[in-house]
Write an enzyme that holds these catalytic residues in place. Structure first.
Site, mmCIF file in Angstrom:
data_model
loop_
_atom_site.group_PDB
_atom_site.id
_atom_site.type_symbol
_atom_site.label_atom_id
_atom_site.label_comp_id
_atom_site.label_asym_id
_atom_site.label_seq_id
_atom_site.Cartn_x
_atom_site.Cartn_y
_atom_site.Cartn_z
ATOM 1 C CG HIS A 204 -0.005 0.172 2.566
ATOM 2 N ND1 HIS A 204 0.589 -0.717 2.967
ATOM 3 C CD2 HIS A 204 -0.209 1.610 3.195
ATOM 4 C CE1 HIS A 204 1.174 -0.199 4.313
ATOM 5 N NE2 HIS A 204 0.661 1.158 4.239
HETATM 6 C C1 UD1 Z 1 -2.405 5.196 6.179
HETATM 7 C C2 UD1 Z 1 -1.036 5.631 6.948
HETATM 8 C C3 UD1 Z 1 0.098 4.505 6.648
HETATM 9 C C4 UD1 Z 1 -0.287 3.089 7.085
HETATM 10 C C5 UD1 Z 1 -1.557 2.731 6.341
HETATM 11 C C6 UD1 Z 1 -2.275 1.511 6.817
HETATM 12 C C7 UD1 Z 1 -0.601 7.957 7.017
HETATM 13 C C8 UD1 Z 1 0.252 9.091 6.333
HETATM 14 N N1 UD1 Z 1 -0.502 6.913 6.260
HETATM 15 O O1 UD1 Z 1 -1.799 4.991 4.804
HETATM 16 O O2 UD1 Z 1 1.345 4.937 7.459
HETATM 17 O O3 UD1 Z 1 0.426 2.172 7.014
HETATM 18 O O4 UD1 Z 1 -2.589 3.706 6.656
HETATM 19 O O5 UD1 Z 1 -3.431 1.068 5.978
HETATM 20 O O6 UD1 Z 1 -1.373 8.180 7.815
HETATM 21 N N2 UD1 Z 1 -9.364 4.350 2.000
HETATM 22 C C9 UD1 Z 1 -10.743 3.613 1.920
HETATM 23 N N3 UD1 Z 1 -11.180 3.233 3.108
HETATM 24 C C10 UD1 Z 1 -10.677 3.523 4.316
HETATM 25 C C11 UD1 Z 1 -9.460 4.257 4.495
HETATM 26 C C12 UD1 Z 1 -8.806 4.692 3.169
HETATM 27 O O7 UD1 Z 1 -11.045 3.406 1.084
HETATM 28 O O8 UD1 Z 1 -11.207 3.052 5.487
HETATM 29 C C13 UD1 Z 1 -8.847 4.726 0.949
HETATM 30 C C14 UD1 Z 1 -9.126 6.179 0.528
HETATM 31 O O9 UD1 Z 1 -9.075 6.301 -1.187
HETATM 32 C C15 UD1 Z 1 -7.760 6.921 0.876
HETATM 33 C C16 UD1 Z 1 -6.563 5.607 0.540
HETATM 34 O O10 UD1 Z 1 -7.178 4.788 1.099
HETATM 35 O O11 UD1 Z 1 -7.644 8.138 0.180
HETATM 36 C C17 UD1 Z 1 -5.522 6.089 1.593
HETATM 37 O O12 UD1 Z 1 -5.887 6.252 2.949
HETATM 38 P P1 UD1 Z 1 -5.175 7.142 4.074
HETATM 39 O O13 UD1 Z 1 -5.431 6.837 5.097
HETATM 40 O O14 UD1 Z 1 -4.923 8.433 3.482
HETATM 41 O O15 UD1 Z 1 -3.701 6.292 3.868
HETATM 42 P P2 UD1 Z 1 -3.236 4.958 3.709
HETATM 43 O O16 UD1 Z 1 -2.561 4.581 2.528
HETATM 44 O O17 UD1 Z 1 -4.218 4.072 4.333
#
Ligand code: UD1
Length: 361
Positions: A204
């Site tokens: 990811h």
């Molecule tokens: C975040 C953390 C990362 C961690 C990871 C574990 C930061 C900067 N990054 O990254 O350190 O390793 O979580 O998963 O805080 N999304 C969904 N559903 C959800 C959450 C997210 O669909 O419940 C999608 C959204 O499109 C979002 C993308 O995933 O834009 C990324 O989510 P985000 O929380 O921004 O960062 P992660 O890549 O999950």
């Protein structure tokens, strides 16, 4: 007594805070559990509360997904309001996600003590958003709970006062040890795979999934691997969105077993029963070391060097040919000796709670 707010926000926070929440509650301390809502999908959040035996959060901010600035800012604005209302004596944050930094920053400016669980880890790679979150959170924290000696050294090198650094061990392993016996083979049966006959993949990180060419290279390596070994890949929402955005679904071999994100217990069972794990996660590097499962990390660095020095982890980057080559070496029997690092003993939450009790009495 004024409350202590435990902050969680994203998936990797839950298994770090569950044991501490339970230990502080056991000691009848006035704990409030706050979830920022950075992760909000059922399988990225609620399932973990259930699997880990945590109650529903007392406060849910529901911030959701946004750009870094917007997400961090939204959490800060909402969390500041909570601090005005609840007047906590201290807050506890974990790890390196945006929720960690946002809440720490709010609290320190209100003169509220900040305790950082899993402090001091460094990848020395400022292109990782998590590295920025770690460095700043550590600089503004009151007490810094470290998982291993290397973290203490990093903090000392950054001028953090010795007496605020507390080497307590790895709290994720508390959750792992506690929950291992609750795992079963249901997920293995459901996915129609065989114990020790599959490779488990998680990806990811922006460095692996945000650029089309890099992601295609990784997919090709996985396709190659899947010719002889089952590949099980629970897709992170970020990765799923990127595959769709780049229009590269056809690069995924039909032999691969794709699933959505899995709960804590199912994933733990898949890890424990796998032959090899390929990942770019931080926590999974630690869990495989604790379980003695070979781990290939598709990154150029790690903030968890102890998993390489003592554990089962190897850092291999994300080039297609290198991934296949390293995978084949392990399949052909090249497995280094390994041991479980000190203080990864399931008692880290107790050590942290002892310190907190002393601090507030
Ligand atoms: C975040 C953390 C990362 C961690 C990871 C574990 C930061 C900067 N990054 O990254 O350190 O390793 O979580 O998963 O805080 N999304 C969904 N559903 C959800 C959450 C997210 O669909 O419940 C999608 C959204 O499109 C979002 C993308 O995933 O834009 C990324 O989510 P985000 O929380 O921004 O960062 P992660 O890549 O999950």
């Amino acid at each position: 007594m004024k409350p202590i707010i435990i902050v969680v926000g994203a998936r990797p926070n839950f298994m770090k805070m569950a044991p501490l929440y339970s230990e502080l509650k056991k000691r009848k301390l006035p704990v409030i559990l706050l979830h920022t809502g950075q992760h909000y999908d059922e399988n990225m959040s609620r399932v973990f509360f259930e699997d880990l035996g945590m109650p529903k959060p007392d406060i849910y901010l529901g911030v959701g997904s946004e750009s870094h600035a917007k997400q961090t800012a939204k959490i800060m604005i909402d969390f500041e309001q909570i601090c005005y209302e609840k007047k906590p004596q201290r807050i506890i944050v974990a790890g390196d996600v945006n929720s960690t930094l946002a809440c720490a920053l709010v609290a320190v400016k209100l003169n509220i003590a900040v305790d950082h669980v899993e402090a001091g880890l460094r990848s020395f790679d400022n292109r990782m958003p998590e590295e920025i979150n770690r460095i700043i959170t550590d600089q503004i924290s009151t007490l810094l709970y470290t998982p291993s000696e290397d973290a203490n050294l990093n903090l000392e090198n950054e001028g953090i006062k010795q007496d605020s650094i507390k080497l307590v061990g790895n709290i994720m392993i508390d959750s792992l040890i506690k929950n291992l016996e609750k795992t079963n083979l249901d997920i293995i049966k459901k996915l129609n795979i065989k114990e020790k006959k599959y490779v488990l993949v998680t990806l990811h990180r922006p460095s692996n999934v945000d650029q089309k060419e890099i992601l295609i290279g990784i997919l090709r390596a996985l396709n190659e691997i899947s010719k002889d070994t089952s590949v099980v890949w629970p897709l992170h929402p970020r990765t799923k969105h990127k595959i769709k955005e780049f229009g590269i679904e056809s690069e995924i071999n039909k032999n691969m077993v794709l699933t959505g994100p899995l709960g804590y217990l199912d994933f733990l069972s898949l890890t424990k029963n796998s032959k090899i794990v390929l990942t770019d996660s931080g926590g999974i590097q630690e869990e495989t070391t604790a379980l003695g499962i070979p781990c290939l990390t598709l990154r150029d660095n790690t903030e968890r060097p102890i998993t390489v020095e003592k554990g089962t982890n190897k850092i291999i980057g994300n080039e297609e040919s290198k991934i296949v080559e390293e995978f084949n070496e392990i399949i052909n029997g090249k497995i280094n000796s390994h041991e479980i690092p000190e203080l990864w003993d399931g008692k880290t939450a107790i050590r942290i709670a002892d310190i907190i009790e002393e601090e507030i009495s």
